[in-house]
Write a protein that holds these residues in place. Sequence first.
Motif, mmCIF file in Angstrom:
data_model
loop_
_atom_site.group_PDB
_atom_site.id
_atom_site.type_symbol
_atom_site.label_atom_id
_atom_site.label_comp_id
_atom_site.label_asym_id
_atom_site.label_seq_id
_atom_site.Cartn_x
_atom_site.Cartn_y
_atom_site.Cartn_z
ATOM 1 N N ALA A 129 0.839 -1.203 -0.107
ATOM 2 C CA ALA A 129 -0.075 0.094 0.071
ATOM 3 C C ALA A 129 0.799 1.207 -0.086
ATOM 4 O O ALA A 129 1.868 1.278 0.588
ATOM 5 N N ASP A 130 0.378 2.354 -0.874
ATOM 6 C CA ASP A 130 1.170 3.434 -0.465
ATOM 7 C C ASP A 130 0.297 4.559 0.235
ATOM 8 O O ASP A 130 0.912 5.708 0.493
ATOM 9 N N LEU A 131 -0.776 4.047 0.877
ATOM 10 C CA LEU A 131 -1.373 4.943 1.776
ATOM 11 C C LEU A 131 -2.315 3.912 2.534
ATOM 12 O O LEU A 131 -2.874 3.020 2.215
ATOM 13 N N ALA A 132 -1.931 3.933 4.015
ATOM 14 C CA ALA A 132 -2.498 3.111 4.990
ATOM 15 C C ALA A 132 -3.313 3.892 6.103
ATOM 16 O O ALA A 132 -2.696 4.707 6.923
ATOM 17 N N PHE A 133 -4.481 3.626 6.472
ATOM 18 C CA PHE A 133 -5.228 4.566 7.514
ATOM 19 C C PHE A 133 -5.260 3.536 8.587
ATOM 20 O O PHE A 133 -5.700 2.365 8.648
ATOM 21 N N ALA A 134 -4.956 4.239 9.796
ATOM 22 C CA ALA A 134 -5.689 3.520 11.109
ATOM 23 C C ALA A 134 -6.949 3.738 11.453
ATOM 24 O O ALA A 134 -7.472 5.092 11.468
ATOM 25 N N LEU A 135 -8.050 2.804 11.330
ATOM 26 C CA LEU A 135 -9.249 3.206 11.539
ATOM 27 C C LEU A 135 -9.827 2.770 12.878
ATOM 28 O O LEU A 135 -9.308 1.874 13.702
#
Length: 238
Positions: A129-135
């Motif tokens: 991933a080039d973008l990963a969110f903490a949800l």
Amino acid sequence: MTDVAIVLAGGLGTRLQSVVKDVPKPMAEVAGRPFLSYLMYFLSTNKIKKVILAVGYKYEIIKEYLKIPENRYGLEITYSIETELLGTGGAIFKAYEQVEGDSAFILNGDTFFDISLSDLEAFARSNSADLAFALLETEHSSRYGSVNCASNGQILAFKEKNANLNIKTIINGGIYYMNKSLVSGTPMPAKFSMEQDFFERNLHRLQAYGKVYQALFIDIGIPSDYTLSQELLKNIIA
């Protein structure tokens, strides 16, 4: 591991004006300390070495506070200063000019989410991933937009908040990991919203993933949660 973080610390704090006045929102006092100090402590315990503060409104107050070594928790602090409001996207892209490596963590300056940054990066790398969110799963969905994910965590859609609806939903917890290549490879205007103008419009071409964490979360952006934070954060800093 990525050891650089950008903190969005330029907010005006308009919704907090009834309880916090004349300081940038991250400098609002929580349990005897500026809220920013909890973020600095969190970043230091997560092995971050350099923090780039994206600042604007009365940023001199932040600089004055952080000039004292005891307030920095061993972190190198630099400033990305907005002379006019650039929006979240403009602020982040400007701050990335000071990122020397290929990635950085990004944090909202008015939320505390006690996750493991190394785990978030490992999750991102395992999915290329080039973008990963903490949800986060929350029942207060009327305050936040939601995030729809596939079973493997790939983000399928960002949805606008619905002020008339309060159901359990998955939201962006205010921390994410992003490759610098997204900044250098995506021409954007000087002023834009990271959420609407970048994430939502470019989702089809992004390798964007999200992971749900069960961890302490507090958003001081409204007076009721600012009051709650006084109790939740008072023993966080050792």
